[in-house]
Design an enzyme around this catalytic site. Sequence first.
Site, PDB file in Angstrom:
ATOM      1  N   SER A   1      41.079  36.732  36.804  1.00 27.54           N
ATOM      2  CA  SER A   1      40.124  37.798  37.044  1.00 27.54           C
ATOM      3  C   SER A   1      40.121  38.061  38.540  1.00 27.54           C
ATOM      4  CB  SER A   1      38.730  37.386  36.555  1.00 27.54           C
ATOM      5  OG  SER A   1      38.006  36.846  37.619  1.00 27.54           O
ATOM      6  N   LYS A   2      39.495  39.169  38.913  1.00 20.99           N
ATOM      7  CA  LYS A   2      39.481  39.507  40.334  1.00 20.99           C
ATOM      8  C   LYS A   2      38.665  38.479  41.118  1.00 20.99           C
ATOM      9  CE  LYS A   2      41.070  44.192  39.996  1.00 20.99           C
ATOM     10  NZ  LYS A   2      40.893  45.352  39.165  1.00 20.99           N
ATOM     11  N   ARG A   3      38.016  37.546  40.422  1.00 20.91           N
ATOM     12  CA  ARG A   3      37.258  36.503  41.122  1.00 20.91           C
ATOM     13  C   ARG A   3      38.108  35.271  41.438  1.00 20.91           C
ATOM     14  NH1 ARG A   3      33.956  38.645  37.423  1.00 20.91           N
ATOM     15  NH2 ARG A   3      34.508  37.107  35.862  1.00 20.91           N
TER      16      ARG A   3
END
Length: 313
Positions: free
Chosen positions: A252-254
Amino acid sequence: MSKPVRGRFAPSPSGRMHLGNLFCALMAWIPVRAANGEMVLRIEDLDPDRSKLEYALQIEDDLRWFGLDWDEGGQKGGPCGPYYQSRRQSLYEECFHRLEEKGLVYPCYCTRGELHSAQAPHREDGMPVYSGRCRSLSPEERARLAENRRPAWRLTVPDGEVSFVDGWQGKYRENLARDCGDFIIRRSDGVYAYQLAVVADDGEMGITQVVRGCDLLDSTPRQLYLYRLLGYPEPEFFHLPLILSETGKRLSKRDRDQDLGYLRSFYGRPEPILGQLGFRAGLLDRPESVTAQELVQVFSQHPERLSLKKSAL
Ligand code: GLU
């Protein structure tokens, strides 16, 4: 003469890209460049709450740093522009009206809670299959519900199978009524849904091949249904296995250690990262450093090396 190949990369500017997004861009770009085709960069900033222009500009900068270019789109513009979905509302509206005229669109007043509490089977993505509850409301019931709630808008689906052959995942089929149910094409806040926008855009932009992550494989039957209703020629589809994190989860973009900001500063140059992706795609025997252009040459000479059959889902 056959029409040129037109591919696209269609990122959502909701954060810095991660390695999986780059893999997708690379796998979309290589076959286009090998075929002397045209590459489009479309910014999918439909959702005003999650999208930021600074992320879209960062995506362009990251792609260039890796040596990936495009003929149309992003800030560069081109004949099918604008290439930002947030500026293409009038097209989506027109498509919406065409579907409405066919009598296939209806307002849905169900709340999220009602949808999830219904005793319906669930899709793989966790969403319940829509029961069609609001399809046959009377005009009086609609008027009463509209007093307190703004509706979402759903498209009626047929009880029939939609199937297609994915270039990497093979045959895929779905019965829209049984496996998905009538689906939302416009949200209650007025934002057009991804499913409608992506078909309108790929159709209007004359895209002939769609390369994207396997998480969108099960959206494709809905999109093919829309292609047919709106009368656009269908592109070929290629769904990529997703790159997973070390814990086996979807990136994920995290996941900071896989984001391109971190990877760019860690490696300092694109070649080692491209080498890992080329190896993952089967284009290289080992993860040795290469340029994007060198990967195009390998693919041009040995397209059969690309081996992306297995979905990581
Ligand atoms: N905008 C979508 C994403 O970033 C991709 C949509 C598509 O390629 O069809 O996940």
